[in-house]
Enzyme design. Sequence first.
Site, mmCIF file in Angstrom:
data_model
loop_
_atom_site.group_PDB
_atom_site.id
_atom_site.type_symbol
_atom_site.label_atom_id
_atom_site.label_comp_id
_atom_site.label_asym_id
_atom_site.label_seq_id
_atom_site.Cartn_x
_atom_site.Cartn_y
_atom_site.Cartn_z
ATOM 1 N N GLY A 1 18.607 -49.298 27.615
ATOM 2 C CA GLY A 1 20.101 -49.994 27.747
ATOM 3 C C GLY A 1 19.910 -51.143 26.535
ATOM 4 C CE LYS B 1 22.172 -55.261 36.202
ATOM 5 N NZ LYS B 1 21.826 -54.120 36.109
ATOM 6 C CB THR C 1 10.384 -57.704 38.043
ATOM 7 O OG1 THR C 1 11.143 -56.450 38.231
ATOM 8 C CG2 THR C 1 10.363 -59.023 38.934
ATOM 9 C CD GLU D 1 7.746 -49.930 30.881
ATOM 10 O OE1 GLU D 1 8.102 -50.754 31.738
ATOM 11 O OE2 GLU D 1 7.819 -48.545 30.670
ATOM 12 N N GLY E 1 22.969 -50.135 32.177
ATOM 13 C CA GLY E 1 22.968 -50.001 31.458
ATOM 14 C C GLY E 1 23.241 -49.556 30.041
ATOM 15 N NE ARG E 2 25.203 -43.078 32.076
ATOM 16 C CZ ARG E 2 24.390 -44.094 33.088
ATOM 17 N NH1 ARG E 2 23.224 -44.222 33.089
ATOM 18 N NH2 ARG E 2 25.039 -42.744 33.554
ATOM 19 C CD GLN F 1 20.767 -45.456 27.114
ATOM 20 O OE1 GLN F 1 21.155 -46.538 26.554
ATOM 21 N NE2 GLN F 1 19.826 -45.715 27.980
ATOM 22 C CD GLU G 1 21.437 -43.015 31.140
ATOM 23 O OE1 GLU G 1 18.919 -43.234 30.908
ATOM 24 O OE2 GLU G 1 21.151 -44.533 30.902
ATOM 25 C CG HIS H 1 22.163 -32.248 1.591
ATOM 26 N ND1 HIS H 1 22.210 -31.370 0.604
ATOM 27 C CD2 HIS H 1 22.569 -33.203 1.352
ATOM 28 C CE1 HIS H 1 23.306 -31.520 -0.552
ATOM 29 N NE2 HIS H 1 23.395 -33.076 0.102
ATOM 30 C CE LYS I 1 12.465 -45.311 34.163
ATOM 31 N NZ LYS I 1 13.383 -46.648 34.342
#
Length: 555
Positions: free
Chosen positions: A169, A220, A223, A226, A282-283, A364, A368, A399, A521
């Site tokens: 997000g 947020k 930590t 990624e 997040g979203r 999302q 989600e 197309h 994850k």
Amino acid sequence: MASQKTFSEFQLATELPAWAKLQELYESQGKTLVLKKEFAADPKRFEKYAKTFVNYDGSKIMFDFSKNLINDEILKSLVQLAKDAKVTELRDAMFGGEHINFTEDRAVYHMALRNRSNKAMTVDGVNVAPGVDKVLQHMKEFSEQVRSGEWKGYTGKAITDVVNIGIGGSDLGPVMVTEALKHYAGALKVHFVSNIDGTHLAETLKVVNAETTLFLIASKTFTTAETITNATSAKNWFLSKTGGDQSNIAKHFAALSTNETEVAKFGIDVKNMFGFESWVGGRYSVWSAIGLAIALYIGYDNFEAFLKGAEAVDKHFTETPLEENIPLLGGLLSVWYNNFFDAQTHLVAPFDQYLHRFPAYLQQLSMESNGKSVTRGNVFTNYSTGSILFGEPATNAQHSFFQLVHQGTKLIPSDFILAAQSHNPIGDNLHQKMLASNFFAQAEALMVGKDEDQVKSEGATGGLVPHKVFSGNRPTTSILVQKITPANLGALIAYYEHVTFTEGAIWNINSFDQWGVELGKVLAKVIGKELETSADVSGHDASTNGLINQFKEWM
Ligand SMILES: *[C@@H]1O[C@H](CO)[C@@H](O)[C@H](O)[C@H]1NC(C)=O
Ligand SMILES: *[C@@H]1O[C@H](CO)[C@@H](O)[C@H](O)[C@H]1NC(C)=O
Ligand SMILES: *[C@@H]1O[C@H](CO)[C@@H](O)[C@H](O)[C@H]1NC(C)=O
Ligand SMILES: *[C@@H]1O[C@H](CO)[C@@H](O)[C@H](O)[C@H]1NC(C)=O
Ligand SMILES: CC(=O)N[C@H]1CO[C@H](CO)[C@@H](O)[C@@H]1O
């Protein structure tokens, strides 16, 4: 588990009294309803089913529901379904700051971020309005300083490039909105690194100059592995280009985070930290400090207009009677197709290049939120929930996959979006007129189709005839926006948020958690460790083992 308030005494949507009625109506009217005939029989059908939303600035968006497979009786029962499911009670609980995200005992209160009424907004007895204002004020000051050139990099030069490093997000929203509102951009360039792909950052750093670049690190907790990996890479790159002086970081890094300790540890001046609260999922974070890249790109006033457009839809959603409530009707139509016509998908096709990331953003938001199979009563549903949302900007989509939408075997309820006024009326508006003619024609063709007689009258004979027949009667909702302004984009997003909310409320699922993204994850962490060693992997199924070992051999 946290306590939950069950608004409806029914566990399953299928137990709602209106559900059985709708099943009956589907059998007796819905599945045989012919749109062409409905239009012929009722000259007022368009006036009746096309609803116009008026934004806070007076601009308008028309939602034409008339090309949907409904009649008055069906619509009445759909509205009754919303009543049986107590959608408005859940809506009011959400807008009241109650913990409707019950699997994690949290409020869902991103609407507070766009509520500019200056009234108290309370979560857990705390008025959050002053905190929201404070962050917005900070975003305003900061974005105005950077845009005006008053904010200087460490060598005294103004900022020219903003690099937003974030995931999920923290990426999708700002990317979509900055693309959609490119017309409003100033001189600043924005770049987004979503940090899943290692080359993304590297490629971005090739085109920016450390002296004039501002990094926004969106995390947020600060930590998330990624994001921090990439933020650290960006920091190291910056230090390597600028002589290694840590004190220069303050001029070039800002954090969109709530974790002051970690932000400070990273080396960012906490004065350049923009926070958001636990009640912002997040979203839905595009309305929060995560929108800083947007404010930098299009200017704070435009960002505020974006918020106000969404606020106007919130107002509509909370105050309009159900029969006239645009997002509620949108959500009910989704349920109608998903559960009674067994439609699997929902197509959203913007006839607007600026909106090219809009379907991805909605994926999302919708999938989600409503890709769930357990009810708020903790039992498995025995009915279909969230549809597969997909889309691409037309006319490119015409197309590619429109063939299937017109003549395939599946029913694909579709939303088409067009802005009446183009930001680029080049060539006497010729492009715009071509685009618009496609927008109208596609919806018309999907509805009217082409029968055998017509095909024959056009000269086709023999075996060719059936190939040229279009069954028609395929439903669309046409969304005609006066212009894609910040206010109208805010309104469109909020429309889809409340469509998604309505669907989830009827299906009686928690639209606000996302446990489904967890399992992958967790497994990725385990596999990540296995990729560190050269030994053959044998702990998974044969396919996973085989793939991992092949990867290691080829790596
Ligand atoms: C900040 O990060 C630390 C981990 O370093 C964590 O223990 C703490 O809960 C975080 N605080 C917030 C407010 O996210
Ligand atoms: C609901 O709770 C989960 C788990 O804490 C969180 O990840 C999600 O963002 C929350 N959703 C909203 C809309 O606040
Ligand atoms: C904004 O918040 C106030 C105070 O809670 C509330 O009365 C009002 O309805 C809210 N506006 C919207 C559009 O939700
Ligand atoms: C789902 O379960 C409910 C409650 O037991 C029942 O009324 C309904 O007929 C079931 N529907 C299907 C499709 O199995
Ligand atoms: C350029 C860079 O450092 N990219 C990293 C971003 O984070 C991912 C996940 O930790 C790494 O795989 C990338 O190498």
